[in-house]
Design an enzyme around this catalytic site. Structure first.
Site: not given
Ligand code: TYD
Length: 138
Positions: A52
């Protein structure tokens, strides 16, 4: 406006026979005010994280333990960064697509973020990212 670039930043390191120490301060060593910290751990072999970009958020990523590879893309330039030391990190500006893989066993990916969590700040579709980035970064 030309896009901002990803940048490796070396952090202060206090060497000590009792064990080394590294520190970082908001807006000093890290080029933004830190509003949030999170970390990835217990990552299974072969996993891919990220996938992303963010509209308004900058990040600083550290291999607090172990190693992994961060692949970045700002439409104009693609770069790969292998992080394997806990005394430096990778600054990732806004509007940068990132994917993280090649996690070593037991690695910890520590992330400092310039904003509180906001699901609306994410661009999770690569074609949409390319479209927005090429419009705003000429
Ligand atoms: P995501 O951003 O998809 O992880 P990655 O960086 O690997 O793509 O986050 C995974 C899940 O965690 C998503 O449901 C959102 C949640 N999340 C939070 O609630 N707070 C946060 O600070 C972060 C980074 C993720």
């Amino acid at each position: 406006m030309s896009p901002q670039k990803c940048k490796l930043i070396e952090l202060p390191k206090i060497l000590d026979h009792r064990g080394n120490l590294t520190f970082m301060e908001s807006s000093r060593h890290i080029p933004f005010e830190i509003k949030r910290v999170y970390y990835l751990y217990d990552v299974p072999g072969g996993a891919l994280r990220g996938g992303h970009a963010h509209l308004n958020l900058s990040q600083f990523i550290i291999a607090a333990s172990g190693s992994f590879t961060v692949h970045t893309d700002n439409v104009h330039q693609k770069e790969d960064f292998y992080l394997n030391r806990s005394y430096y990190g990778l600054y990732i500006p806004t509007m940068t697509w990132r994917e993280i893989d090649n996690f070593s066993s037991g690695s910890v990916c520590l992330v400092l973020a310039s904003e509180f969590y906001d699901a609306d700040d994410y661009i999770r579709d690569y074609d949409e990212f390319k479209q927005i980035a090429s419009k705003s970064k000429k």
